[in-house]
Design a protein around this motif. Structure first.
Motif, PDB file in Angstrom:
ATOM      1  N   GLU A 176      13.785  10.777   3.729  1.00 16.76           N
ATOM      2  CA  GLU A 176      12.561  11.560   3.885  1.00 16.76           C
ATOM      3  C   GLU A 176      11.327  10.677   3.755  1.00 16.76           C
ATOM      4  O   GLU A 176      10.323  10.893   4.451  1.00 16.76           O
ATOM      5  N   LEU A 177      11.390   9.705   2.872  1.00 15.32           N
ATOM      6  CA  LEU A 177      10.265   8.783   2.720  1.00 15.32           C
ATOM      7  C   LEU A 177      10.119   7.907   3.960  1.00 15.32           C
ATOM      8  O   LEU A 177       9.000   7.639   4.409  1.00 15.32           O
ATOM      9  N   VAL A 178      11.242   7.461   4.523  1.00 17.17           N
ATOM     10  CA  VAL A 178      11.180   6.683   5.772  1.00 17.17           C
ATOM     11  C   VAL A 178      10.547   7.526   6.872  1.00 17.17           C
ATOM     12  O   VAL A 178       9.660   7.056   7.612  1.00 17.17           O
ATOM     13  N   ASP A 179      10.968   8.775   7.002  1.00 16.23           N
ATOM     14  CA  ASP A 179      10.412   9.658   8.028  1.00 16.23           C
ATOM     15  C   ASP A 179       8.920   9.878   7.800  1.00 16.23           C
ATOM     16  O   ASP A 179       8.132   9.914   8.763  1.00 16.23           O
ATOM     17  N   LEU A 180       8.519  10.028   6.535  1.00 20.34           N
ATOM     18  CA  LEU A 180       7.104  10.209   6.206  1.00 20.34           C
ATOM     19  C   LEU A 180       6.281   8.993   6.612  1.00 20.34           C
ATOM     20  O   LEU A 180       5.175   9.119   7.150  1.00 20.34           O
ATOM     21  N   PHE A 226       0.833  -1.204   0.000  1.00 20.79           N
ATOM     22  CA  PHE A 226       0.000   0.000   0.000  1.00 20.79           C
ATOM     23  C   PHE A 226       0.870   1.258   0.000  1.00 20.79           C
ATOM     24  O   PHE A 226       0.659   2.185  -0.797  1.00 20.79           O
ATOM     25  N   ILE A 227       1.871   1.293   0.860  1.00 25.74           N
ATOM     26  CA  ILE A 227       2.714   2.487   0.964  1.00 25.74           C
ATOM     27  C   ILE A 227       3.595   2.623  -0.270  1.00 25.74           C
ATOM     28  O   ILE A 227       3.754   3.724  -0.823  1.00 25.74           O
ATOM     29  N   ALA A 228       4.180   1.517  -0.745  1.00 21.17           N
ATOM     30  CA  ALA A 228       5.015   1.577  -1.946  1.00 21.17           C
ATOM     31  C   ALA A 228       4.214   2.074  -3.148  1.00 21.17           C
ATOM     32  O   ALA A 228       4.689   2.915  -3.925  1.00 21.17           O
ATOM     33  N   LYS A 229       2.989   1.569  -3.285  1.00 19.88           N
ATOM     34  CA  LYS A 229       2.145   1.998  -4.404  1.00 19.88           C
ATOM     35  C   LYS A 229       1.859   3.493  -4.327  1.00 19.88           C
ATOM     36  O   LYS A 229       1.894   4.202  -5.346  1.00 19.88           O
ATOM     37  N   ASN A 230       1.595   3.982  -3.133  1.00 19.10           N
ATOM     38  CA  ASN A 230       1.258   5.391  -3.009  1.00 19.10           C
ATOM     39  C   ASN A 230       2.473   6.295  -3.136  1.00 19.10           C
ATOM     40  O   ASN A 230       2.345   7.445  -3.563  1.00 19.10           O
ATOM     41  N   ILE A 231       3.638   5.807  -2.809  1.00 21.39           N
ATOM     42  CA  ILE A 231       4.853   6.572  -3.079  1.00 21.39           C
ATOM     43  C   ILE A 231       5.013   6.775  -4.588  1.00 21.39           C
ATOM     44  O   ILE A 231       5.317   7.877  -5.058  1.00 21.39           O
ATOM     45  N   VAL A 232       4.762   5.721  -5.373  1.00 24.68           N
ATOM     46  CA  VAL A 232       4.858   5.841  -6.832  1.00 24.68           C
ATOM     47  C   VAL A 232       3.701   6.670  -7.382  1.00 24.68           C
ATOM     48  O   VAL A 232       3.896   7.563  -8.216  1.00 24.68           O
ATOM     49  N   ALA A 233       2.488   6.388  -6.918  1.00 26.39           N
ATOM     50  CA  ALA A 233       1.309   7.090  -7.432  1.00 26.39           C
ATOM     51  C   ALA A 233       1.353   8.585  -7.130  1.00 26.39           C
ATOM     52  O   ALA A 233       0.788   9.389  -7.883  1.00 26.39           O
ATOM     53  N   ASN A 234       2.031   8.966  -6.054  1.00 29.89           N
ATOM     54  CA  ASN A 234       2.127  10.381  -5.695  1.00 29.89           C
ATOM     55  C   ASN A 234       3.361  11.066  -6.287  1.00 29.89           C
ATOM     56  O   ASN A 234       3.646  12.216  -5.964  1.00 29.89           O
ATOM     57  N   GLY A 235       4.091  10.347  -7.132  1.00 35.22           N
ATOM     58  CA  GLY A 235       5.189  10.959  -7.858  1.00 35.22           C
ATOM     59  C   GLY A 235       6.498  11.057  -7.110  1.00 35.22           C
ATOM     60  O   GLY A 235       7.418  11.742  -7.562  1.00 35.22           O
ATOM     61  N   ALA A 286       5.046  -4.785  19.077  1.00 35.00           N
ATOM     62  CA  ALA A 286       4.038  -4.175  18.221  1.00 35.00           C
ATOM     63  C   ALA A 286       4.642  -3.389  17.056  1.00 35.00           C
ATOM     64  O   ALA A 286       4.233  -3.546  15.911  1.00 35.00           O
ATOM     65  N   LYS A 287       5.616  -2.539  17.345  1.00 35.84           N
ATOM     66  CA  LYS A 287       6.165  -1.673  16.302  1.00 35.84           C
ATOM     67  C   LYS A 287       7.203  -2.410  15.466  1.00 35.84           C
ATOM     68  O   LYS A 287       7.889  -3.303  15.967  1.00 35.84           O
ATOM     69  N   PRO A 288       7.341  -2.034  14.190  1.00 31.78           N
ATOM     70  CA  PRO A 288       8.398  -2.665  13.381  1.00 31.78           C
ATOM     71  C   PRO A 288       9.779  -2.346  13.939  1.00 31.78           C
ATOM     72  O   PRO A 288      10.025  -1.261  14.459  1.00 31.78           O
ATOM     73  N   VAL A 289      10.662  -3.309  13.833  1.00 37.38           N
ATOM     74  CA  VAL A 289      12.044  -3.134  14.289  1.00 37.38           C
ATOM     75  C   VAL A 289      12.795  -2.197  13.342  1.00 37.38           C
ATOM     76  O   VAL A 289      13.651  -1.423  13.765  1.00 37.38           O
ATOM     77  N   SER A 290      12.461  -2.278  12.038  1.00 37.07           N
ATOM     78  CA  SER A 290      13.135  -1.418  11.059  1.00 37.07           C
ATOM     79  C   SER A 290      12.236  -1.179   9.867  1.00 37.07           C
ATOM     80  O   SER A 290      11.318  -1.961   9.580  1.00 37.07           O
ATOM     81  N   ILE A 291      12.505  -0.076   9.171  1.00 41.95           N
ATOM     82  CA  ILE A 291      11.852   0.255   7.899  1.00 41.95           C
ATOM     83  C   ILE A 291      12.950   0.659   6.915  1.00 41.95           C
ATOM     84  O   ILE A 291      13.837   1.458   7.246  1.00 41.95           O
ATOM     85  N   TYR A 292      12.876   0.104   5.708  1.00 42.44           N
ATOM     86  CA  TYR A 292      13.860   0.395   4.672  1.00 42.44           C
ATOM     87  C   TYR A 292      13.125   0.742   3.386  1.00 42.44           C
ATOM     88  O   TYR A 292      12.141   0.093   3.020  1.00 42.44           O
ATOM     89  N   VAL A 293      13.592   1.777   2.688  1.00 43.26           N
ATOM     90  CA  VAL A 293      12.999   2.209   1.420  1.00 43.26           C
ATOM     91  C   VAL A 293      14.089   2.277   0.362  1.00 43.26           C
ATOM     92  O   VAL A 293      15.163   2.846   0.599  1.00 43.26           O
ATOM     93  N   ASP A 294      13.803   1.704  -0.821  1.00 41.12           N
ATOM     94  CA  ASP A 294      14.722   1.775  -1.960  1.00 41.12           C
ATOM     95  C   ASP A 294      13.930   2.224  -3.183  1.00 41.12           C
ATOM     96  O   ASP A 294      12.954   1.576  -3.566  1.00 41.12           O
ATOM     97  N   THR A 295      14.320   3.347  -3.774  1.00 44.22           N
ATOM     98  CA  THR A 295      13.650   3.832  -4.981  1.00 44.22           C
ATOM     99  C   THR A 295      14.507   3.632  -6.231  1.00 44.22           C
ATOM    100  O   THR A 295      14.188   4.152  -7.299  1.00 44.22           O
ATOM    101  N   PHE A 296      15.592   2.897  -6.111  1.00 42.90           N
ATOM    102  CA  PHE A 296      16.399   2.462  -7.253  1.00 42.90           C
ATOM    103  C   PHE A 296      16.866   3.639  -8.126  1.00 42.90           C
ATOM    104  O   PHE A 296      16.924   3.528  -9.357  1.00 42.90           O
TER     105      PHE A 296
END
Length: 380
Positions: A331-335, A287-296, A312-322
């Motif tokens: 910034e996307l991780v913080d968002l 859901f989040i990956a799709k909306n990152i792309v859909a929102n440009g 309860a909370k995730p231990v880590s979050i990682y984002v790769d936009t290649f």
């Protein structure tokens, strides 16, 4: 630079998908009566027999054997000599309640026990989950798996609508797409293996599959005189389903996700309620990956979450936009941290995952279907 990439799909009659569908049917039956059901249901199918096992803790009163027979019938299996017969197959049930050791961490998170402000259930297991999206298709899915699913779905449709009366439920598809500078330009190869009745002429079958299945769903602009077609390349596919090969829940995880185009954490989906982050967090990551792309914010995006059992909370979050991002990945991780509640309870409430919607997901991919809640587009 040119490259080829291949993905596969299977029909709902594939023995593994038969098992996935039975497991998700049991899950939906439980949720329709008790939205707080805890379900981890596994199915195995072989020659004339189905075994349903796992852990269910629920106030629902369901007939698991009848659910299994109805699922087999819905798929179209009614011949013990070539696949399996919903009327005469044996159904064995071995179900117990959720382990109290697991429930201890799921019912109350580690944060709750420590007196922190997180009032939430803990994750049902440790693990890593990936979500992915790209702008190759309107569904924000990679083109190879997108086309493989469409061909597999069409293969089932022409069977159930009696357009090709000689088809049986089992089948597999495979699509190879040629890319130029990471842009899909053509379909290089299509492979279809479909179960059929004894009496059909294979030349007729091969012509029908190309004209009435493949060319009905693959855009003409992607096919050319050099596209290769391999239709039932072994020459015969009469024995199929659980008679031709055993089936097992959770064995088609790449088919279920992105066709190998993105990484996979290893956890299967079907038969699991949404306290299992294998399923719910993978849906949220998509859901989040799709909306990152859909929102440009990027042309392609992969997200990884990791969880610890009972936390309860995730231990880590990682984002790769290649390299396609319009903003820094941090910034996307913080968002993501700011915008979304990524505890199991937060995901379940945000996506509405207590509803009996999971048989909709079983076949032809868990992603890219616009009627599923993790596929909606929002403003980020």
């Amino acid at each position: 630079m040119r490259k080829l990439f291949t993905s596969e799909s299977v029909t709902e009659g594939h023995p593994d998908k038969l098992c996935d569908y039975i497991s998700d049917s049991v899950l939906d039956a439980c949720l329709s009566q008790d939205e707080n059901s805890r379900v981890a249901c596994e199915t195995v199918a072989g020659k004339g027999e189905v075994v349903i096992t796992g852990e269910i803790t629920s106030n629902a009163d369901i007939d698991i054997e009848q659910i299994a027979r109805n699922a087999i019938k819905e798929i179209g299996y009614d011949n013990k000599d070539t696949d399996i017969d919903y009327k005469t197959c044996k159904v064995h049930i071995n179900i117990c309640k959720q382990s109290p050791d697991i429930a201890l961490g799921v019912n109350k998170s580690l944060e709750d026990k420590a007196g922190e402000s997180v009032a939430s259930e803990g994750a049902g297991d440790q693990g890593i989950m990936f979500g992915y999206a790209c702008d190759e298709t309107d569904a924000y899915m990679p083109l190879p798996i997108y086309l493989a699913h469409k061909i597999a779905k069409r293969l089932t449709d022409v069977r159930k609508q009696n357009i090709l009366h000689y088809l049986r439920p089992d089948g597999k598809t495979q699509v190879t797409v040629e890319y130029e500078n990471d842009i899909p330009v053509r379909v290089d190869t299509v492979v279809v293996s479909t179960q059929h009745t004894e009496d059909v002429d294979l030349n007729i079958l091969r012509k029908d599959i190309i004209e009435r299945v493949i060319k009905e769903v693959v855009p003409e602009s992607l096919l050319d005189e050099n596209t290769k077609y391999y239709i039932n390349p072994t020459g015969r596919f009469v024995i199929g389903g659980p008679l031709g090969d055993s089936g097992l829940t959770g064995r088609k995880i790449i088919v279920d996700t992105y066709g190998g185009y993105s990484r996979h954490g290893g956890g299967a989906f079907s038969g699991k309620d949404s306290t299992k982050v294998d399923r719910s967090a993978a849906y949220m990551a998509r859901f989040i990956a799709k909306n990152i792309v859909a929102n440009g914010y990027a042309k392609k995006c992969e997200i990884q979450f990791s969880y610890a059992i009972g936390v309860a909370k995730p231990v880590s979050i990682y984002v790769d936009t290649f390299g396609t991002g319009t903003v820094p990945e941090q910034e996307l991780v913080d968002l993501i941290y700011k915008r979304f509640e990524l505890t199991p309870r937060g995901i379940i409430e945000y996506l509405g995952l207590k509803k009996p919607i999971f048989t909709k997901t079983t076949n032809y991919g868990h992603f890219g279907k616009i009627d599923l809640p993790w596929e909606r587009v929002i403003k980020m």
